[in-house]
Design a protein around this motif. Structure first.
Motif, PDB file in Angstrom:
ATOM      1  N   TYR A   1     -32.114 -25.755  -1.306  1.00 12.94           N
ATOM      2  CA  TYR A   1     -31.901 -25.688  -2.659  1.00 12.94           C
ATOM      3  C   TYR A   1     -32.914 -26.991  -3.338  1.00 12.94           C
TER       4      TYR A   1
ATOM      5  N   GLN B   1     -28.644 -35.158   1.866  1.00 11.51           N
ATOM      6  CA  GLN B   1     -28.827 -36.717   0.916  1.00 11.51           C
ATOM      7  C   GLN B   1     -29.555 -35.980  -1.000  1.00 11.51           C
TER       8      GLN B   1
ATOM      9  N   LYS C   1     -34.468 -31.679 -14.836  1.00  9.07           N
ATOM     10  CA  LYS C   1     -32.800 -31.208 -16.004  1.00  9.07           C
ATOM     11  C   LYS C   1     -31.937 -31.398 -14.740  1.00  9.07           C
ATOM     12  N   LYS C   2     -31.968 -31.678 -13.278  1.00 13.65           N
ATOM     13  CA  LYS C   2     -30.597 -31.437 -12.751  1.00 13.65           C
ATOM     14  C   LYS C   2     -30.136 -30.215 -11.994  1.00 13.65           C
ATOM     15  N   PHE C   3     -30.756 -28.815 -12.837  1.00 13.53           N
ATOM     16  CA  PHE C   3     -30.390 -27.822 -12.048  1.00 13.53           C
ATOM     17  C   PHE C   3     -30.656 -27.398 -10.842  1.00 13.53           C
ATOM     18  N   LEU C   4     -29.959 -26.854  -9.718  1.00 15.01           N
ATOM     19  CA  LEU C   4     -30.297 -26.471  -8.711  1.00 15.01           C
ATOM     20  C   LEU C   4     -30.313 -24.985  -8.871  1.00 15.01           C
TER      21      LEU C   4
ATOM     22  N   GLU D   1     -36.054 -16.040  -2.320  1.00 13.37           N
ATOM     23  CA  GLU D   1     -35.860 -16.294  -3.763  1.00 13.37           C
ATOM     24  C   GLU D   1     -37.402 -16.266  -3.712  1.00 13.37           C
TER      25      GLU D   1
ATOM     26  N   GLN E   1     -33.279 -29.179  -7.105  1.00  9.64           N
ATOM     27  CA  GLN E   1     -33.080 -29.734  -7.845  1.00  9.64           C
ATOM     28  C   GLN E   1     -34.091 -30.143  -8.500  1.00  9.64           C
TER      29      GLN E   1
ATOM     30  N   PHE F   1     -32.676 -29.776  -1.357  1.00 10.45           N
ATOM     31  CA  PHE F   1     -31.648 -30.297  -0.423  1.00 10.45           C
ATOM     32  C   PHE F   1     -30.866 -29.150  -0.058  1.00 10.45           C
TER      33      PHE F   1
ATOM     34  N   PHE G   1     -24.255 -30.245   1.878  1.00 12.84           N
ATOM     35  CA  PHE G   1     -25.176 -30.774   1.105  1.00 12.84           C
ATOM     36  C   PHE G   1     -25.842 -32.416   1.711  1.00 12.84           C
TER      37      PHE G   1
END
Lengths: 110, 112
Positions: free
Chosen positions: B35, B105, B40-43, B58, B37, B90, B103
Protein backbone atom coordinates in the motif's frame (compact mmCIF):
# COMPACT_ATOMS: atom_id res chain seq x y z
CA UNK A 1 -14.10 1.88 -8.46
CA UNK A 2 -15.81 1.41 -5.12
CA UNK A 3 -15.18 4.39 -2.86
CA UNK A 4 -15.49 4.80 0.86
CA UNK A 5 -15.98 8.32 2.12
CA UNK A 6 -15.06 9.10 5.68
CA UNK A 7 -16.10 12.15 7.64
CA UNK A 8 -14.85 14.20 9.21
CA UNK A 9 -11.33 14.09 7.80
CA UNK A 10 -9.90 15.98 10.77
CA UNK A 11 -11.17 16.16 14.32
CA UNK A 12 -9.64 17.82 17.36
CA UNK A 13 -11.40 17.40 20.69
CA UNK A 14 -10.76 17.64 24.42
CA UNK A 15 -10.46 14.62 26.67
CA UNK A 16 -13.87 13.56 27.93
CA UNK A 17 -15.73 14.57 24.76
CA UNK A 18 -17.70 12.15 22.59
CA UNK A 19 -17.33 11.86 18.84
CA UNK A 20 -18.65 9.94 15.86
CA UNK A 21 -16.81 9.07 12.65
CA UNK A 22 -18.77 8.08 9.57
CA UNK A 23 -17.90 5.82 6.67
CA UNK A 24 -20.23 5.89 3.67
CA UNK A 25 -20.40 4.29 0.25
CA UNK A 26 -22.86 3.73 -2.54
CA UNK A 27 -21.68 0.12 -2.71
CA UNK A 28 -22.72 -2.85 -0.64
CA UNK A 29 -19.96 -4.55 1.30
CA UNK A 30 -19.94 -8.09 2.61
CA UNK A 31 -18.00 -6.84 5.61
CA UNK A 32 -16.37 -3.69 6.86
CA UNK A 33 -13.32 -3.25 9.03
CA UNK A 34 -12.14 -0.38 11.23
CA UNK A 35 -8.43 0.21 11.81
CA UNK A 36 -6.52 2.66 14.00
CA UNK A 37 -3.13 3.97 12.95
CA UNK A 38 -0.89 5.59 15.54
CA UNK A 39 1.91 7.97 14.50
CA UNK A 40 4.83 6.14 12.93
CA UNK A 41 3.02 2.81 12.91
CA UNK A 42 0.95 0.74 10.52
CA UNK A 43 -2.84 0.42 10.86
CA UNK A 44 -4.11 -2.11 13.40
CA UNK A 45 -7.49 -3.78 13.13
CA UNK A 46 -10.06 -2.77 15.75
CA UNK A 47 -13.16 -4.64 14.59
CA UNK A 48 -14.88 -6.33 11.66
CA UNK A 49 -18.64 -5.98 11.16
CA UNK A 50 -20.41 -8.42 8.91
CA UNK A 51 -24.18 -8.36 9.42
CA UNK A 52 -26.37 -5.41 8.42
CA UNK A 53 -27.42 -3.53 11.57
CA UNK A 54 -24.69 -5.17 13.64
CA UNK A 55 -23.34 -3.26 16.62
CA UNK A 56 -20.02 -4.13 18.27
CA UNK A 57 -18.41 -2.57 21.31
CA UNK A 58 -14.75 -2.40 22.23
CA UNK A 59 -14.17 -0.57 25.51
CA UNK A 60 -15.33 3.00 24.77
CA UNK A 61 -15.66 2.37 21.03
CA UNK A 62 -19.03 1.44 19.46
CA UNK A 63 -19.13 0.30 15.86
CA UNK A 64 -22.29 0.02 13.80
CA UNK A 65 -22.83 -1.45 10.35
CA UNK A 66 -25.70 0.05 8.38
CA UNK A 67 -28.75 -2.10 7.65
CA UNK A 68 -28.01 -1.98 3.92
CA UNK A 69 -24.29 -2.72 4.52
CA UNK A 70 -23.26 0.46 2.70
CA UNK A 71 -22.17 2.53 5.67
CA UNK A 72 -20.73 2.32 9.14
CA UNK A 73 -20.10 4.55 12.12
CA UNK A 74 -17.64 4.60 14.97
CA UNK A 75 -18.68 6.33 18.18
CA UNK A 76 -16.15 7.03 20.94
CA UNK A 77 -17.37 8.06 24.38
CA UNK A 78 -15.45 10.16 26.91
CA UNK A 79 -12.41 10.12 24.70
CA UNK A 80 -8.93 9.89 26.11
CA UNK A 81 -5.58 11.07 24.80
CA UNK A 82 -4.54 7.51 23.97
CA UNK A 83 -7.20 7.42 21.23
CA UNK A 84 -5.27 9.96 19.17
CA UNK A 85 -4.54 8.54 15.74
CA UNK A 86 -5.97 7.95 12.30
CA UNK A 87 -9.15 5.88 12.05
CA UNK A 88 -9.61 4.04 8.78
CA UNK A 89 -12.57 2.09 7.55
CA UNK A 90 -12.02 -0.60 4.94
CA UNK A 91 -14.64 -2.37 2.89
CA UNK A 92 -14.44 -5.92 1.66
CA UNK A 93 -15.09 -5.63 -2.08
CA UNK A 94 -15.16 -8.10 -4.92
CA UNK A 95 -11.85 -8.68 -6.66
CA UNK A 96 -9.91 -9.79 -3.61
CA UNK A 97 -9.10 -6.45 -2.10
CA UNK A 98 -9.81 -4.14 0.80
CA UNK A 99 -10.80 -0.62 -0.17
CA UNK A 100 -9.81 1.94 2.44
CA UNK A 101 -11.54 5.21 3.24
CA UNK A 102 -9.53 8.42 3.34
CA UNK A 103 -9.19 8.23 7.10
CA UNK A 104 -10.14 10.49 10.00
CA UNK A 105 -7.25 12.13 11.85
CA UNK A 106 -8.29 12.42 15.49
CA UNK A 107 -6.38 14.53 18.01
CA UNK A 108 -7.45 14.32 21.64
CA UNK A 109 -6.12 17.19 23.72
CA UNK A 110 -5.59 16.93 27.47
CA UNK B 1 8.43 -11.38 17.45
CA UNK B 2 7.35 -9.03 14.67
CA UNK B 3 4.54 -10.38 12.49
CA UNK B 4 5.09 -8.22 9.40
CA UNK B 5 8.47 -6.56 9.13
CA UNK B 6 9.67 -4.26 6.41
CA UNK B 7 13.04 -2.64 5.85
CA UNK B 8 14.23 0.00 5.78
CA UNK B 9 12.00 2.18 7.98
CA UNK B 10 13.38 5.36 6.44
CA UNK B 11 14.80 5.84 2.96
CA UNK B 12 16.11 9.13 1.59
CA UNK B 13 17.38 9.08 -1.96
CA UNK B 14 17.92 11.26 -4.99
CA UNK B 15 15.73 11.46 -8.05
CA UNK B 16 16.63 8.91 -10.69
CA UNK B 17 17.96 6.31 -8.27
CA UNK B 18 16.71 2.74 -7.98
CA UNK B 19 15.74 1.41 -4.54
CA UNK B 20 14.17 -1.65 -2.95
CA UNK B 21 11.99 -2.18 0.10
CA UNK B 22 11.82 -5.63 1.66
CA UNK B 23 8.92 -7.24 3.49
CA UNK B 24 8.62 -10.48 5.38
CA UNK B 25 5.72 -12.00 7.32
CA UNK B 26 5.93 -14.86 9.79
CA UNK B 27 2.18 -15.38 10.18
CA UNK B 28 1.86 -18.11 7.57
CA UNK B 29 -0.51 -15.95 5.51
CA UNK B 30 -1.13 -16.65 1.85
CA UNK B 31 -1.77 -13.08 0.73
CA UNK B 32 0.55 -10.08 0.86
CA UNK B 33 0.05 -6.47 -0.21
CA UNK B 34 1.82 -3.22 -0.86
CA UNK B 35 0.00 0.00 0.00
CA UNK B 36 1.03 3.61 -0.53
CA UNK B 37 0.01 6.27 1.99
CA UNK B 38 0.33 9.80 0.69
CA UNK B 39 0.74 13.04 2.61
CA UNK B 40 -3.02 13.23 3.15
CA UNK B 41 -2.86 9.81 4.84
CA UNK B 42 -4.93 8.16 2.10
CA UNK B 43 -4.04 4.46 1.95
CA UNK B 44 -4.14 3.06 -1.56
CA UNK B 45 -3.46 -0.50 -2.64
CA UNK B 46 -0.70 -1.00 -5.18
CA UNK B 47 -0.23 -4.75 -5.47
CA UNK B 48 -1.55 -7.96 -3.99
CA UNK B 49 0.02 -11.40 -4.18
CA UNK B 50 -1.56 -14.70 -3.26
CA UNK B 51 0.84 -17.62 -2.88
CA UNK B 52 3.51 -15.82 -4.92
CA UNK B 53 1.04 -15.05 -7.72
CA UNK B 54 0.16 -11.47 -8.61
CA UNK B 55 -3.61 -10.97 -8.23
CA UNK B 56 -3.96 -7.20 -8.03
CA UNK B 57 -1.96 -4.64 -9.94
CA UNK B 58 -3.53 -1.24 -9.58
CA UNK B 59 -2.68 1.65 -11.85
CA UNK B 60 0.90 1.92 -10.73
CA UNK B 61 3.77 3.11 -12.96
CA UNK B 62 5.77 0.19 -14.28
CA UNK B 63 8.80 1.68 -12.53
CA UNK B 64 7.37 -0.19 -9.53
CA UNK B 65 8.02 -3.93 -9.68
CA UNK B 66 7.01 -6.29 -6.89
CA UNK B 67 8.75 -9.61 -6.43
CA UNK B 68 7.62 -12.52 -4.29
CA UNK B 69 10.32 -15.20 -3.97
CA UNK B 70 8.07 -17.18 -1.61
CA UNK B 71 4.76 -16.60 0.11
CA UNK B 72 6.44 -15.11 3.21
CA UNK B 73 8.23 -12.37 1.29
CA UNK B 74 7.09 -9.56 -0.96
CA UNK B 75 9.67 -7.01 -2.01
CA UNK B 76 9.13 -3.78 -3.89
CA UNK B 77 11.69 -2.43 -6.34
CA UNK B 78 11.37 1.10 -7.67
CA UNK B 79 13.32 2.33 -10.68
CA UNK B 80 14.08 5.92 -11.64
CA UNK B 81 12.62 7.44 -8.51
CA UNK B 82 10.63 10.65 -8.87
CA UNK B 83 9.72 13.36 -6.37
CA UNK B 84 6.10 12.22 -6.45
CA UNK B 85 7.10 8.79 -5.18
CA UNK B 86 7.73 10.28 -1.74
CA UNK B 87 5.25 8.63 0.61
CA UNK B 88 4.99 5.96 3.28
CA UNK B 89 4.83 2.46 1.82
CA UNK B 90 3.16 -0.26 3.86
CA UNK B 91 3.45 -3.98 3.45
CA UNK B 92 0.59 -6.10 4.78
CA UNK B 93 -0.55 -9.69 4.85
CA UNK B 94 -3.80 -11.54 5.45
CA UNK B 95 -4.92 -15.13 5.87
CA UNK B 96 -7.44 -14.93 3.06
CA UNK B 97 -7.46 -12.32 0.34
CA UNK B 98 -10.16 -10.26 2.05
CA UNK B 99 -9.47 -11.01 5.71
CA UNK B 100 -7.97 -8.89 8.43
CA UNK B 101 -4.83 -7.21 7.18
CA UNK B 102 -1.72 -7.09 9.37
CA UNK B 103 0.51 -4.17 8.50
CA UNK B 104 4.22 -3.56 8.80
CA UNK B 105 5.52 -0.35 10.37
CA UNK B 106 5.92 1.34 7.03
CA UNK B 107 8.84 2.69 5.02
CA UNK B 108 8.99 6.46 4.74
CA UNK B 109 10.50 7.16 1.33
CA UNK B 110 11.73 10.67 0.63
CA UNK B 111 12.96 11.51 -2.85
CA UNK B 112 15.04 14.68 -3.07
Amino acid sequence: TQLLEQSPQFLSIQEGENLTVYCNSSSVFSSLQWYRQEPGEGPVLLVTVVTGGEVKKLKRLTFQFGDARKDSSLHITADKKDNTGIYLCAGDTSGSRLTFGEGTQLTVNP
Amino acid sequence: DTAVSQTPKYLVTQMGNDKSIKCEQNLGHDTMYWYKQDSKKFLKIMFSYNNKELIINETVPNRFSPKSPDKAHLNLHINSLELGDSAVYFCASSQVSRGEAFFGQGTRLTVV
